[in-house]
Write a protein that holds these residues in place. Structure first.
Motif, short mmCIF file in Angstrom:
data_model
loop_
_atom_site.label_atom_id
_atom_site.label_comp_id
_atom_site.label_asym_id
_atom_site.label_seq_id
_atom_site.Cartn_x
_atom_site.Cartn_y
_atom_site.Cartn_z
N ASN A 8 -10.99 -2.76 3.67
CA ASN A 8 -10.52 -1.72 4.53
C ASN A 8 -11.73 -0.74 4.67
N ASP A 9 -11.73 0.67 4.10
CA ASP A 9 -12.67 1.68 4.48
C ASP A 9 -13.90 1.27 3.36
N ARG A 10 -14.09 0.24 2.72
CA ARG A 10 -15.20 0.07 1.85
C ARG A 10 -16.16 -0.85 2.70
N ILE A 11 -15.61 -1.49 3.79
CA ILE A 11 -16.44 -1.99 4.64
C ILE A 11 -17.34 -1.32 5.70
N ARG A 12 -18.68 -1.32 5.33
CA ARG A 12 -19.81 -0.53 6.09
C ARG A 12 -20.63 -1.28 7.08
N VAL A 13 -20.11 -1.83 8.01
CA VAL A 13 -20.81 -2.50 9.12
C VAL A 13 -20.28 -1.91 10.49
N PRO A 14 -20.96 -2.13 11.29
CA PRO A 14 -20.63 -1.50 12.99
C PRO A 14 -19.42 -2.37 13.43
N GLU A 15 -19.73 -3.98 13.18
CA GLU A 15 -18.77 -4.62 13.90
C GLU A 15 -18.51 -5.81 13.00
N VAL A 16 -17.50 -6.55 13.31
CA VAL A 16 -17.07 -7.93 12.30
C VAL A 16 -16.47 -8.93 13.36
N VAL A 26 -10.03 -14.29 16.36
CA VAL A 26 -9.89 -13.01 17.20
C VAL A 26 -11.32 -12.68 18.02
N GLY A 27 -12.43 -12.90 17.19
CA GLY A 27 -13.78 -12.73 17.85
C GLY A 27 -14.34 -11.55 17.21
N ILE A 28 -15.56 -11.14 17.66
CA ILE A 28 -16.20 -10.18 17.38
C ILE A 28 -15.55 -8.76 17.98
N VAL A 29 -15.41 -7.91 16.87
CA VAL A 29 -14.84 -6.57 17.45
C VAL A 29 -15.38 -5.35 16.53
N PRO A 30 -15.28 -4.05 16.89
CA PRO A 30 -15.71 -3.15 16.32
C PRO A 30 -14.98 -3.05 15.06
N LEU A 31 -15.72 -2.48 13.96
CA LEU A 31 -15.03 -2.27 12.96
C LEU A 31 -13.69 -1.30 13.14
N ALA A 32 -13.81 -0.33 13.56
CA ALA A 32 -12.58 0.64 13.90
C ALA A 32 -11.53 -0.10 14.58
N LYS A 33 -11.81 -0.95 15.57
CA LYS A 33 -10.74 -1.98 16.05
C LYS A 33 -10.12 -2.75 15.03
N ALA A 52 -22.62 -13.18 6.38
CA ALA A 52 -22.88 -13.72 7.76
C ALA A 52 -23.13 -12.57 8.65
N ARG A 53 -23.46 -12.97 10.05
CA ARG A 53 -23.97 -11.84 10.82
C ARG A 53 -23.32 -12.24 12.15
N PRO A 54 -22.55 -11.00 12.45
CA PRO A 54 -21.84 -10.11 11.71
C PRO A 54 -20.68 -10.67 10.62
N PRO A 55 -20.42 -9.69 9.41
CA PRO A 55 -19.63 -10.42 8.43
C PRO A 55 -18.33 -10.88 8.97
N VAL A 56 -17.75 -11.54 8.30
CA VAL A 56 -16.47 -12.22 8.63
C VAL A 56 -15.39 -11.68 7.63
#
Length: 231
Positions: A8-16, A26-33, A52-56
């Motif tokens: 949840n909120d401990r994840i600090r990346v722009p997208e996953v 689902v695919g690559i989506v913004p963290l907020a989504k 992974a880049r981006p993290p899974v």
């Protein structure tokens, strides 16, 4: 360093790269989504591949996941087989009754999937007759050959002669058979009714008491091999 995944909120990346609750991509989506979808499903967003880049990340009930993982680990530890070496000590001029008793213990150990270290103890003039101990070890090996094999041949060690027997049956197999037999007995008692079940339980209690008494009688000759040293 903590081995717990970020959630949840401990994840600090722009997208996953998001994986749905059923494993769908689902695919690559913004963290907020991704966090928004987690709230909609009433689930947690868990980072499952941080490098992974981006993290899974995956949508899951993290509390349930941790509980199930702990139960699996507990079951794995329960079924884990530990190699145990038992020891049985004999005298070269042992009488037939004592021999049969000690052989019975060796049979029980081998059936349980344990190794058995057999030690022949020589005293006084017996030390000049090592062939007595060698013949006794050969006899014992032949008597239990259906359950075990000679893993380490008889050899002189000071005033003692030692041989190690290994079980034909693996420890895990012995444990599984013991559990199956216990389950079968339990099912049989339940099928015969409460009176018969109580009688069986009483008989089992008597058997356990007798086994404990026998173990006490042979305690001085039955020890873990790594701790038993003969002076």
């Amino acid at each position: 360093m903590s081995t717990e995944p970020r959630i949840n909120d401990r994840i600090r990346v722009p997208e996953v790269r998001l994986v749905g609750p059923s494993g769908e991509q689902v695919g690559i989506v913004p963290l907020a989504k991704a966090l928004e979808l987690a709230q909609e499903y009433d689930l947690d967003l868990v980072e499952v591949a941080a490098t992974a880049r981006p993290p899974v990340c995956k949508l899951m009930d993290y509390g349930k996941f941790k509980y199930e993982s702990a139960m699996k680990a507990r079951e794995a530890r329960k079924n884990q087989a530990h190699t145990v070496i038992k020891e049985m000590k004999l005298r070269p001029k042992i009488d037939p009754h004592d021999y049969d008793t000690k052989k019975g213990h060796v049979v029980r150990f081998l059936k349980q999937g344990d190794k058995v270290k057999i030690t022949i103890m020589f005293r006084g003039r017996e030390q000049s007759r090592p062939e007595l101990g060698f013949r006794l070890l050969q006899r014992l090996a032949e008597d239990v050959q259906e359950l075990g094999f000679v893993e380490s041949a008889a050899k002189q060690d000071g005033r003692n002669m030692i041989m190690v027997l290994g079980p034909h049956k693996k420890k895990t197999e012995a444990m599984a058979e013991a559990r199956a037999a216990a389950d079968a007995r339990k099912a049989e008692r339940q099928g015969r009714g409460p009176v018969a079940e109580q009688a069986d339980e009483e008989a089992e209690a008597v058997e356990q008491t007798e086994t404990a008494e026998q173990a006490a009688e042979t305690a001085e000759v039955e020890q873990p091999a790594e701790t038993a040293q003969d002076a």
